[in-house]
Design a protein around this motif. Structure first.
Motif, PDB file in Angstrom:
ATOM      1  N   ASN A  64       0.855  -1.176   0.000  1.00 22.26           N
ATOM      2  CA  ASN A  64       0.000   0.000   0.000  1.00 22.26           C
ATOM      3  C   ASN A  64       0.899   1.236   0.000  1.00 22.26           C
ATOM      4  N   ALA A  65       0.894   1.970  -1.099  1.00 22.74           N
ATOM      5  CA  ALA A  65       1.792   3.122  -1.236  1.00 22.74           C
ATOM      6  C   ALA A  65       1.420   4.260  -0.307  1.00 22.74           C
ATOM      7  N   THR A  66       0.182   4.267   0.174  1.00 23.88           N
ATOM      8  CA  THR A  66      -0.244   5.332   1.085  1.00 23.88           C
ATOM      9  C   THR A  66       0.287   5.101   2.498  1.00 23.88           C
ATOM     10  N   THR A  67       0.192   3.842   2.965  1.00 24.98           N
ATOM     11  CA  THR A  67       0.635   3.516   4.325  1.00 24.98           C
ATOM     12  C   THR A  67       2.080   3.036   4.369  1.00 24.98           C
ATOM     13  N   LEU A  68       2.680   2.789   3.178  1.00 28.90           N
ATOM     14  CA  LEU A  68       4.047   2.254   3.070  1.00 28.90           C
ATOM     15  C   LEU A  68       4.166   0.907   3.762  1.00 28.90           C
ATOM     16  N   THR A  69       3.083   0.136   3.748  1.00 30.30           N
ATOM     17  CA  THR A  69       3.018  -1.144   4.451  1.00 30.30           C
ATOM     18  C   THR A  69       2.388  -2.201   3.549  1.00 30.30           C
ATOM     19  N   THR A  70       2.829  -3.439   3.690  1.00 34.50           N
ATOM     20  CA  THR A  70       2.211  -4.532   2.947  1.00 34.50           C
ATOM     21  C   THR A  70       1.124  -5.197   3.788  1.00 34.50           C
ATOM     22  N   ALA A  71       0.286  -5.953   3.114  1.00 33.99           N
ATOM     23  CA  ALA A  71      -0.601  -6.868   3.818  1.00 33.99           C
ATOM     24  C   ALA A  71       0.246  -8.034   4.335  1.00 33.99           C
ATOM     25  N   PRO A  72      -0.252  -8.803   5.310  1.00 34.02           N
ATOM     26  CA  PRO A  72       0.517  -9.960   5.790  1.00 34.02           C
ATOM     27  C   PRO A  72       0.782 -10.962   4.658  1.00 34.02           C
ATOM     28  N   PHE A  73       1.953 -11.571   4.685  1.00 38.03           N
ATOM     29  CA  PHE A  73       2.282 -12.618   3.715  1.00 38.03           C
ATOM     30  C   PHE A  73       3.143 -13.659   4.402  1.00 38.03           C
ATOM     31  N   THR A  74       3.416 -14.746   3.697  1.00 33.65           N
ATOM     32  CA  THR A  74       4.261 -15.791   4.269  1.00 33.65           C
ATOM     33  C   THR A  74       5.248 -16.271   3.221  1.00 33.65           C
ATOM     34  N   LEU A  75       6.022 -17.292   3.552  1.00 33.48           N
ATOM     35  CA  LEU A  75       7.029 -17.860   2.665  1.00 33.48           C
ATOM     36  C   LEU A  75       6.744 -19.338   2.454  1.00 33.48           C
ATOM     37  N   LEU A  76       6.971 -19.821   1.244  1.00 32.79           N
ATOM     38  CA  LEU A  76       6.849 -21.245   0.945  1.00 32.79           C
ATOM     39  C   LEU A  76       8.207 -21.785   0.533  1.00 32.79           C
ATOM     40  N   ALA A  77       8.526 -22.991   0.986  1.00 31.79           N
ATOM     41  CA  ALA A  77       9.733 -23.669   0.514  1.00 31.79           C
ATOM     42  C   ALA A  77       9.522 -24.044  -0.949  1.00 31.79           C
ATOM     43  N   SER A  78      10.454 -23.646  -1.800  1.00 31.38           N
ATOM     44  CA  SER A  78      10.378 -23.962  -3.216  1.00 31.38           C
ATOM     45  C   SER A  78      11.584 -24.821  -3.580  1.00 31.38           C
ATOM     46  N   SER A  79      11.353 -26.128  -3.623  1.00 31.89           N
ATOM     47  CA  SER A  79      12.406 -27.096  -3.924  1.00 31.89           C
ATOM     48  C   SER A  79      11.716 -28.285  -4.581  1.00 31.89           C
ATOM     49  N   PRO A  80      11.573 -28.264  -5.923  1.00 32.29           N
ATOM     50  CA  PRO A  80      10.682 -29.180  -6.633  1.00 32.29           C
ATOM     51  C   PRO A  80      10.872 -30.666  -6.343  1.00 32.29           C
ATOM     52  N   THR A  81      12.088 -31.102  -6.052  1.00 32.03           N
ATOM     53  CA  THR A  81      12.298 -32.532  -5.817  1.00 32.03           C
ATOM     54  C   THR A  81      12.171 -32.910  -4.344  1.00 32.03           C
ATOM     55  N   ALA A  82      11.900 -31.933  -3.482  1.00 36.61           N
ATOM     56  CA  ALA A  82      11.861 -32.193  -2.039  1.00 36.61           C
ATOM     57  C   ALA A  82      10.443 -32.487  -1.566  1.00 36.61           C
ATOM     58  N   SER A  83      10.347 -33.288  -0.519  1.00 40.54           N
ATOM     59  CA  SER A  83       9.048 -33.593   0.072  1.00 40.54           C
ATOM     60  C   SER A  83       8.407 -32.363   0.704  1.00 40.54           C
ATOM     61  N   ILE A  84       9.198 -31.358   1.011  1.00 37.31           N
ATOM     62  CA  ILE A  84       8.686 -30.146   1.647  1.00 37.31           C
ATOM     63  C   ILE A  84       8.331 -29.062   0.636  1.00 37.31           C
ATOM     64  N   ASN A  85       8.411 -29.359  -0.645  1.00 36.67           N
ATOM     65  CA  ASN A  85       8.095 -28.351  -1.651  1.00 36.67           C
ATOM     66  C   ASN A  85       6.685 -27.810  -1.430  1.00 36.67           C
ATOM     67  N   GLY A  86       6.562 -26.494  -1.353  1.00 36.03           N
ATOM     68  CA  GLY A  86       5.263 -25.874  -1.150  1.00 36.03           C
ATOM     69  C   GLY A  86       4.835 -25.764   0.294  1.00 36.03           C
ATOM     70  N   THR A  87       5.668 -26.215   1.239  1.00 36.11           N
ATOM     71  CA  THR A  87       5.338 -26.127   2.659  1.00 36.11           C
ATOM     72  C   THR A  87       5.546 -24.705   3.163  1.00 36.11           C
ATOM     73  N   ALA A  88       4.564 -24.199   3.915  1.00 33.61           N
ATOM     74  CA  ALA A  88       4.653 -22.839   4.449  1.00 33.61           C
ATOM     75  C   ALA A  88       5.660 -22.775   5.592  1.00 33.61           C
ATOM     76  N   ALA A  89       6.384 -21.670   5.648  1.00 33.92           N
ATOM     77  CA  ALA A  89       7.388 -21.475   6.698  1.00 33.92           C
ATOM     78  C   ALA A  89       6.732 -21.298   8.059  1.00 33.92           C
ATOM     79  N   SER A  90       7.481 -21.660   9.086  1.00 28.35           N
ATOM     80  CA  SER A  90       7.060 -21.496  10.470  1.00 28.35           C
ATOM     81  C   SER A  90       8.229 -20.874  11.219  1.00 28.35           C
ATOM     82  N   PHE A  91       8.273 -21.040  12.537  1.00 29.65           N
ATOM     83  CA  PHE A  91       9.381 -20.506  13.317  1.00 29.65           C
ATOM     84  C   PHE A  91       9.457 -21.245  14.643  1.00 29.65           C
ATOM     85  N   VAL A  92      10.635 -21.206  15.236  1.00 30.92           N
ATOM     86  CA  VAL A  92      10.809 -21.642  16.620  1.00 30.92           C
ATOM     87  C   VAL A  92      11.426 -20.470  17.367  1.00 30.92           C
ATOM     88  N   SER A  93      10.969 -20.244  18.590  1.00 31.08           N
ATOM     89  CA  SER A  93      11.497 -19.131  19.360  1.00 31.08           C
ATOM     90  C   SER A  93      11.894 -19.593  20.748  1.00 31.08           C
TER      91      SER A  93
END
Length: 205
Positions: free
Chosen positions: A32-61
C-alpha cells in the motif's frame, strides 16, 4: 563421506526496482503506497524434488529468563508433540521486514551474522545481513546480496530435531557465490547430508 545436496533447477532472478529493505517495501506483494506497508504474507519452501516443496514457513522461538526472545525461521517436517507448527506471518512496514509472533510481538528478520548461527534466517540475534525481494517469472522470492553485490537466492533447509518443537528444517542462506557460506576461519560450510535440501523461499499472500 560428505554427501552433496540434491540438485535443483537454476533460478536466475533480477532485483526489483529499489527493493532493498532499508529503502522501501514496494517490492513485496500487496503493498500500500499510502501507508508504506504490505498486507501480511508468508514464505513457501520452493524445492521441486523435495518432500517439503510448497510447505509454508514457520518458526521456533526461545526465551532467556522469560524476557529476551530470539528464534529462527523453519520449514516444518513433523511435530508429533504439539501438532501443527505456528505459521510465519510477515509484513513489511516503512523500510523493515517483520515477523509477527503470538501475542502480537513484532520482530525483525535478518540472516544471522554470527558464525555460530550459520547464516540462519532469524530474529533477536543482533544486527545481521538484511534480506531483499527479487522477481522471477512473475513471482517474488526472498534473498540477499553478497559481498560483491551478487544476488543470493539459494537457501539450505537443514534437518533439525528441536525437542518439544518437533522435527523441522532450519532455513540457512547459502550465499551469493561459491564459497561465501564458508566459515570465516576458512573451514567448510555446514555439512549437508541426505536429510537436507536446497531451494528457495517464495513470497505468497
Amino acid at each position: 563421506m560428505r554427501l552433496v545436496p540434491r540438485a535443483m533447477p537454476v533460478l536466475s532472478a533480477s532485483a526489483l526496482a529499489a527493493d532493498a529493505l532499508n529503502t522501501t517495501c514496494s517490492s513485496f506483494p500487496a503493498y500500500n503506497a499510502t501507508t508504506l506497508t504490505t498486507a501480511p504474507f508468508t514464505l513457501l519452501a520452493s524445492s521441486p524434488t523435495a518432500s517439503i516443496n510448497g510447505t509454508a514457513a514457520s518458526f521456533v522461538s526461545f526465551t532467556n529468563d522469560g524476557v529476551d526472545r530470539y528464534g529462527f525461521v523453519t520449514i516444518p517436517q513433523s511435530n508429533p508433540t504439539f501438532g501443527t507448527a505456528p505459521p510465519l506471518s510477515l509484513r513489511c512496514s516503512g523500510s523493515t521486514l517483520y515477523a509477527q509472533l503470538p501475542g502480537g510481538a513484532r520482530v525483525t528478520l535478518s540472516i544471522a551474522a554470527d558464525e555460530n548461527w550459520q547464516r540462519g534466517l532469524s530474529f533477536g540475534l543482533g544486527d545481521g545481513v538484511g534480506v531483499q525481494a527479487y522477481a522471477q517469472g512473475g513471482d517474488v522470492y526472498l534473498g540477499a546480496e553478497g559481498d560483491r553485490g551478487a544476488a543470493g537466492l539459494k537457501w539450505t533447509f537443514k534437518s533439525n530435531w528441536g525437542g518439544n518443537a518437533g522435527q523441522y528444517y532450519l532455513v540457512r542462506w547459502a550465499g551469493a557465490e561459491e564459497g561465501e557460506a564458508k566459515r570465516q576461519a576458512g573451514g567448510e560450510p555446514p555439512v549437508v547430508d541426505d536429510r537436507d535440501w536446497d531451494g528457495y523461499l517464495k513470497v505468497v499472500v
